[in-house]
Each structure stands twice: as structure tokens, then as C-alpha cells.
Design an enzyme around this catalytic site. Structure first.
Site, PDB file in Angstrom:
ATOM      1  N   HIS A   1       0.692  -1.327   0.042  1.00  0.00           N
ATOM      2  CA  HIS A   1       0.011  -0.038  -0.087  1.00  0.00           C
ATOM      3  C   HIS A   1       0.855   1.388  -0.033  1.00  0.00           C
ATOM      4  O   HIS A   1       2.005   1.279   0.455  1.00  0.00           O
ATOM      5  CB  HIS A   1      -0.819  -0.050   1.051  1.00  0.00           C
ATOM      6  CG  HIS A   1      -2.150  -1.037   1.084  1.00  0.00           C
ATOM      7  ND1 HIS A   1      -2.897  -0.819   2.018  1.00  0.00           N
ATOM      8  CD2 HIS A   1      -2.220  -2.113   0.436  1.00  0.00           C
ATOM      9  CE1 HIS A   1      -3.764  -2.086   1.823  1.00  0.00           C
ATOM     10  NE2 HIS A   1      -3.185  -2.693   0.967  1.00  0.00           N
TER      11      HIS A   1
ATOM     12  N   GLU B   1       0.878   3.959   1.862  1.00  0.00           N
ATOM     13  CA  GLU B   1       1.374   4.396   3.441  1.00  0.00           C
ATOM     14  C   GLU B   1       2.526   3.234   3.679  1.00  0.00           C
ATOM     15  O   GLU B   1       3.530   3.795   4.252  1.00  0.00           O
ATOM     16  CB  GLU B   1       0.324   3.978   4.243  1.00  0.00           C
ATOM     17  CG  GLU B   1      -0.942   4.889   3.941  1.00  0.00           C
ATOM     18  CD  GLU B   1      -2.050   4.339   3.119  1.00  0.00           C
ATOM     19  OE1 GLU B   1      -3.204   4.568   3.409  1.00  0.00           O
ATOM     20  OE2 GLU B   1      -1.763   3.318   2.294  1.00  0.00           O
TER      21      GLU B   1
ATOM     22  N   CYS C   1      -6.141   1.941   5.811  1.00  0.00           N
ATOM     23  CA  CYS C   1      -6.789   0.685   6.293  1.00  0.00           C
ATOM     24  C   CYS C   1      -6.183   0.378   7.727  1.00  0.00           C
ATOM     25  O   CYS C   1      -5.330   0.884   8.031  1.00  0.00           O
ATOM     26  CB  CYS C   1      -6.616  -0.591   5.314  1.00  0.00           C
ATOM     27  SG  CYS C   1      -5.002  -1.116   5.150  1.00  0.00           S
TER      28      CYS C   1
ATOM     29  N   CYS D   1      -2.236  -0.419   7.399  1.00  0.00           N
ATOM     30  CA  CYS D   1      -1.517   0.673   7.275  1.00  0.00           C
ATOM     31  C   CYS D   1      -1.562   1.359   8.623  1.00  0.00           C
ATOM     32  O   CYS D   1      -0.676   1.941   9.186  1.00  0.00           O
ATOM     33  CB  CYS D   1      -2.019   1.387   6.290  1.00  0.00           C
ATOM     34  SG  CYS D   1      -1.699   0.734   4.559  1.00  0.00           S
TER      35      CYS D   1
END
EC number: 3.5.4.33
Length: 150
Positions: free
Chosen positions: A57, A59, A87, A90
Site C-alpha cells: 500500500h 502508506e 486501512c 496501514c
């Protein structure tokens, strides 16, 4: 909402540029930048398809890049700007990285960390909804609309 010297709008625009890179690569269009002392030290966008890695992801990739840049595992003087609410995975990583501020543009009602608990991120971190909510949401909506038509 507190603004940095460059301004939250500027840094979110930079995160949005990363989201556009993800969109162009057929990745879920999420982009992130990490800022320290008013300077962008890390940029990333989702790369889960490209890397065949569910943890890739924006992040997560930005945290790794920022830690490498600083030579430190804690990012206590840093702020994250991300186009979509992180999410839970993260948010957990952001907790461990101990960022001082997390600014996201648009909510993720199905997978965002706020649906579970705001307490998942580090207690000293300021969590704020930032600018560009409409643009970031429109990009995500467009991506998923095209995906459903396939």
C-alpha cells in the site's frame, strides 16, 4: 485544521500525483507523501498488483522510504498525507512508526481504520481530514467504475 508552511493543499496535491501514477498502472489509486521539516522525504503509491504483494500500500511503501531516508525507524517529526483513509494494516504500521500527524483526503467506509477504532494509531498522532476530498473520491470512483465494467 493546522496548516504547514507549504500548506496541506500543496502536500495533498503531491499525494494526488502519486495516486494518478497508481491509476495509470491499474492499481487502486492511492498516493502518499511523508513530510519532515516542511520537506517531502518519501513518495509512494499503491503497488500491490505490480509487486504481487498485498502489503504494498502507498502508506507502507512511504513509511519504508521515509525510514530509509532518515536512517531511523520512528518518524516522530513527520506527517503523512494520503489520498484515502488508511486501512487497519496501514494504521497499525503508522502507529509503530509514531508519525506526529496523519492527513487523509477521503474516507474509506468499508476498509478504513475509523470504522473499527480511532485508537489504532499512535495516541500522540493528530488525525485530520484534509483537502481534496472530492478529487480523490472522484478518482477512486472512476477507477472502480471502470473495473466493474470489465
Amino acid at each position: 485544521m493546522s496548516l504547514s508552511v507549504q500548506g496541506d493543499e500543496y502536500f495533498m496535491q503531491e499525494a494526488f500525483k502519486e495516486a494518478l501514477k497508481a491509476y495509470d498502472a491499474n492499481e487502486i489509486p492511492v498516493g502518499a507523501v511523508i513530510v519532515c521539516n516542511n520537506k517531502i522525504i518519501a513518495r509512494a503509491h499503491n503497488q500491490t498488483e505490480q509487486l504481487t504483494d498485498v502489503t504494498a500500500h502507498a502508506e507502507m511503501l512511504a513509511i519504508t522510504a521515509a525510514a530509509n531516508y532518515l536512517g531511523a525507524k520512528y518518524l516522530t517529526d513527520c506527517s503523512l498525507y494520503v489520498t484515502l483513509e488508511p486501512c487497519v494494516m496501514c494504521a497499525g504500521a503508522l502507529n509503530w512508526a509514531q508519525l506526529k500527524r496523519i492527513v487523509y483526503a477521503t474516507e474509506d467506509p468499508s476498509r478504513g481504520f475509523n470504522r473499527l477504532s480511532e485508537n489504532i494509531v499512535h495516541p500522540k498522532a493528530k488525525i485530520e481530514k484534509g483537502p481534496m476530498q472530492q478529487q480523490c473520491k472522484a478518482l477512486l470512483d472512476d477507477f472502480f467504475s471502470k473495473l466493474r465494467k470489465k
